[in-house]
Design a protein around this motif. Structure first.
Motif, short mmCIF file in Angstrom:
data_model
loop_
_atom_site.label_atom_id
_atom_site.label_comp_id
_atom_site.label_asym_id
_atom_site.label_seq_id
_atom_site.Cartn_x
_atom_site.Cartn_y
_atom_site.Cartn_z
N TYR A 36 1.08 -1.33 0.40
CA TYR A 36 -0.12 0.50 -0.15
C TYR A 36 0.51 1.22 -0.44
N SER A 73 -3.20 -10.89 13.55
CA SER A 73 -4.06 -9.79 12.61
C SER A 73 -3.10 -8.26 12.11
N GLY A 74 -4.13 -8.14 11.15
CA GLY A 74 -2.86 -7.00 10.23
C GLY A 74 -2.15 -7.01 8.96
N CYS A 75 -1.83 -8.40 9.36
CA CYS A 75 -0.75 -9.51 8.40
C CYS A 75 -0.80 -9.24 6.87
N GLY A 76 -2.02 -8.87 6.22
CA GLY A 76 -2.31 -8.94 4.86
C GLY A 76 -3.40 -10.02 4.43
N LYS A 77 -4.57 -10.67 5.55
CA LYS A 77 -5.31 -11.72 5.02
C LYS A 77 -6.08 -11.12 3.66
N THR A 78 -7.08 -9.62 4.56
CA THR A 78 -8.40 -9.62 3.52
C THR A 78 -7.01 -8.50 2.52
N THR A 79 -6.27 -9.15 2.73
CA THR A 79 -5.64 -7.73 0.81
C THR A 79 -5.22 -8.89 0.30
N ARG A 115 3.35 -10.18 9.57
CA ARG A 115 3.19 -8.78 8.33
C ARG A 115 5.09 -8.18 7.65
N1 LIG Z 1 -6.67 1.16 1.88
C1 LIG Z 1 -4.91 1.15 2.72
N2 LIG Z 1 -4.06 1.94 3.25
C2 LIG Z 1 -2.98 1.35 3.20
N3 LIG Z 1 -2.69 1.26 4.69
C3 LIG Z 1 -3.41 -0.19 4.12
C4 LIG Z 1 -4.95 -0.13 3.63
N4 LIG Z 1 -5.64 -1.43 3.72
C5 LIG Z 1 -5.40 -1.27 4.78
N5 LIG Z 1 -3.73 -1.18 4.68
C6 LIG Z 1 -2.47 -2.40 5.99
O1 LIG Z 1 -2.45 -3.63 5.51
C7 LIG Z 1 -2.23 -4.20 6.56
C8 LIG Z 1 -2.96 -5.68 6.10
O2 LIG Z 1 -4.31 -5.37 6.15
P1 LIG Z 1 -5.19 -6.30 6.14
O3 LIG Z 1 -6.38 -5.29 5.86
O4 LIG Z 1 -4.85 -6.77 4.60
O5 LIG Z 1 -4.62 -6.87 7.15
P2 LIG Z 1 -5.49 -8.43 7.92
O6 LIG Z 1 -4.94 -9.15 8.29
O7 LIG Z 1 -7.08 -8.83 7.18
O8 LIG Z 1 -5.95 -7.90 9.65
P3 LIG Z 1 -7.77 -8.23 10.44
O9 LIG Z 1 -7.01 -9.53 10.86
O10 LIG Z 1 -7.67 -7.13 11.60
O11 LIG Z 1 -8.97 -8.39 8.93
C9 LIG Z 1 -2.10 -3.20 7.82
O12 LIG Z 1 -1.77 -3.34 8.10
C10 LIG Z 1 -3.09 -2.33 6.94
O13 LIG Z 1 -2.70 -1.77 8.31
#
Ligand SMILES: Nc1ncnc2c1ncn2[C@@H]1O[C@H](COP(=O)(O)OP(=O)(O)OP(=O)(O)O)[C@@H](O)[C@H]1O
Ligand SMILES: [Mg+2]
Lengths: 256, 267
Positions: free
Chosen positions: A14, A43-49, A212
């Motif tokens: 990002y 959490s926040g490692c990038g799964k949703t991404t 992450r």
């Molecule tokens: N639109 C964005 N712009 C900048 N950084 C982002 C954006 N979306 C997510 N991030 C960052 O990217 C990282 C991964 O986000 P992501 O949502 O993929 O994590 P996740 O594993 O799904 O987290 P969770 O377990 O909390 O759902 C996080 O550190 C978040 O802060």
């Protein structure tokens, strides 16, 4: 047999004024038709991404995602995506919520409408078509959201912590319901969850991601000695505890 | 046990009803007392009825104007101006908010100007508009429009921007376009917000119309007020004020009714 979904060395960052957030690092994964994959990770490692990339909403910074041998952006419609919340619209009835996907994709054909009827009937929402979403229980809402996604007949289903808003009892039974539905409809699915037992109970393979920027740390192939495996039954399989411990240890070494 | 608790429930409801009756009665009493004091004071010449008017003189004026029909003419004109400027303000305000939501770049460029326009007392623009457009209904409607439109744009745009990002993402997962996002999520999610903006708007339009009429009109309740005060016909002024109060309440209740109808579909 060639895989249905092929993720090839995908990287993602990002960008913002505060700097670059490296989120995914060299993710490679092949998934075959009918497989159920669970992804766990801090959490926040990038799964949703990762799910957003598979669905074609985000383009990888490097690498590619191939579905049925074609690049992802031509095939986005064959991926169904259930977000972290059900996002049923309160200004629509349950039925019209379920139609949303078909409406947006302009596929409100007779055949698809019949398919929705069948799904509503099979999964116990027939009598609640004209209710408002707020009148449904948490589990029913989740099933409605699933039908909304299934209506477009996706080949691959992405589920982003779909049960996290439910209380424990409902969570168990909804996961069981949805696992059975997906198996019955012959879908390939990728489930993101924080809950290790849930991951093991539903999956053929559990992928563990690290901190992450997320890399694949380990892949567990779940092999339970059960004849008719359902998510609920899996929990009482003799090997269940071993898988749980192994995955928990793996994750504990990354968490702090 | 059950009968006992339902007895208590019945007593509670009875008590509640009694309370509400009392309040309604007392409210009426305040009104009656006020009218009686006003009438009495002018009868016994404690106040000058020529300057302060009196309920009986107001009633007298009203019945004369009802008989010659002029009251319907003036009230009708004011109502017409309010409804036109209110509808235009709401429609154009929402439309402009949609365009600004659609084009982020333009929205960013115009932001400081909108903020300045919003804090400017719009009534200061009224004299200029009258010079430009003349002493007519058109300039009154435009004056009322300037009072309400900027708030409408800002409130609506704010509501559009606070729509849950994941609801928007949902539409994109179905392969939707920006148009789908607008039509399926952003607008429906803002029904309630738009209605509450309309509530503010109806009041603002009323203010705008009266200011316009005080400055530029040849007819309307605002005109009656300014003309009445110039020729010392205070009965006209007071009567117009009372009619304005009734008009404002009626219009506001209309929006409340609309809100109830919409909220049956939405939340
Ligand atoms: N639109 C964005 N712009 C900048 N950084 C982002 C954006 N979306 C997510 N991030 C960052 O990217 C990282 C991964 O986000 P992501 O949502 O993929 O994590 P996740 O594993 O799904 O987290 P969770 O377990 O909390 O759902 C996080 O550190 C978040 O802060
Ligand atoms: Mg997430």
């Amino acid at each position: 047999m060639s895989p249905l979904l092929d993720i090839k060395e995908v990287y993602y960052s990002y960008h913002s004024l505060e700097g670059e957030t490296e989120t995914l690092k060299k993710i490679s994964l092949s998934i075959h038709k009918g497989e159920f994959i669970s992804i766990v990770g801090p959490s926040g490692c990038g799964k949703t991404t990762l799910l957003s990339i598979i669905s074609g909403l985000l383009k990888p910074s490097k690498g590619e995602v191939v579905i049925n041998k074609s690049l992802i952006h031509d095939t986005a419609h064959c991926v169904g995506y259930m977000l972290q919340k059900d996002h049923l619209f309160e200004w629509r009835s349950v039925y019209s919520n379920v139609l949303l996907g078909l409406e947006v994709a302009r596929q409100k054909t007779r055949e698809n409408l019949d398919y929705i009827e069948t799904l509503l009937h099979n999964y116990g929402l027939q009598d609640f078509k004209h209710f408002k979403p707020s009148q449904l229980s948490g589990g029913m809402r989740q099933r409605a959201a699933l039908i909304r996604t299934l209506a477009l007949k996706p080949e691959i289903l992405l589920l982003d912590e779909p049960f996290s808003a439910l209380d424990y009892q409902t969570r168990l039974s909804t996961a069981d319901d949805i696992g059975k539905i997906l198996k019955k409809e012959g879908k390939t699915a990728i489930l993101v969850t924080h809950d290790i037992p849930e991951a093991v109970s539903m999956a053929d393979r559990v992928i563990v991601l690290g901190q992450r920027p997320a890399e694949i740390v380990k892949i567990f192939t779940i092999d339970l000695s059960l004849r008719n495996r359902t998510p609920l039954a899996s929990r009482s399989a003799p090997e269940f505890g071993q898988y749980f411990n192994a995955i928990w240890k793996e994750m504990a070494s990354y968490d702090h | 046990m059950i009968t006992k608790s339902s007895e208590k429930q019945a007593a509670f409801i009875k008590n509640h009803k009694k309370q509400r009756m009392m309040i309604t009665l007392l409210r009426l009493l305040v009104l009656i007392l006020f009218i009686a004091l006003w009438e009495g004071a002018s009868n016994y010449q404690l106040i000058d009825a020529f300057i302060f008017s009196s309920p009986s003189r107001i009633l007298q004026t009203l019945s004369e104007m009802v008989i010659n029909g002029s009251i319907f003419y003036h009230t009708g004109i004011t109502l017409f101006e309010i409804l036109v400027s209110f509808s235009l303000g709401t429609f154009l305000g929402v439309l402009i908010a949609i365009l600004l939501w659609w084009n982020h770049q333009v929205s960013k460029i115009l932001e400081p100007y909108l903020v300045v326009l919003n804090s400017l007392p719009k009534t200061a623009l009224a004299p200029i508009l009258i010079v430009w457009l003349g002493h007519n209904i058109k300039s009154i409607i435009i004056i009322a429009l300037t009072v309400s439109i900027v708030v409408t744009i800002l409130n609506t745009l704010n509501g559009f921007h606070s729509v849950d990002k994941d609801k928007i993402k949902l539409i994109y997962t179905f392969g939707g376009s920006k148009m789908d996002v607008l039509r399926k999520v952003v607008i429906p999610a803002n029904y309630a917000n738009i209605i509450s903006t309309m509530k503010v708007n109806i009041g603002l339009s009323l203010i705008g119309v009266i200011i316009g009429e005080l400055l530029a009109a040849r007819a309307g309740l605002g005109y009656l007020i300014i003309y009445g005060s110039q020729v010392f016909k205070m009965d006209w002024v007071m009567m117009s004020l009372i009619l304005l109060a009734l008009l404002a309440t009626g219009l506001y209740q209309g929006i409340v009714y609309l809100e109830k109808k919409v909220s049956r579909y939405n939340m």
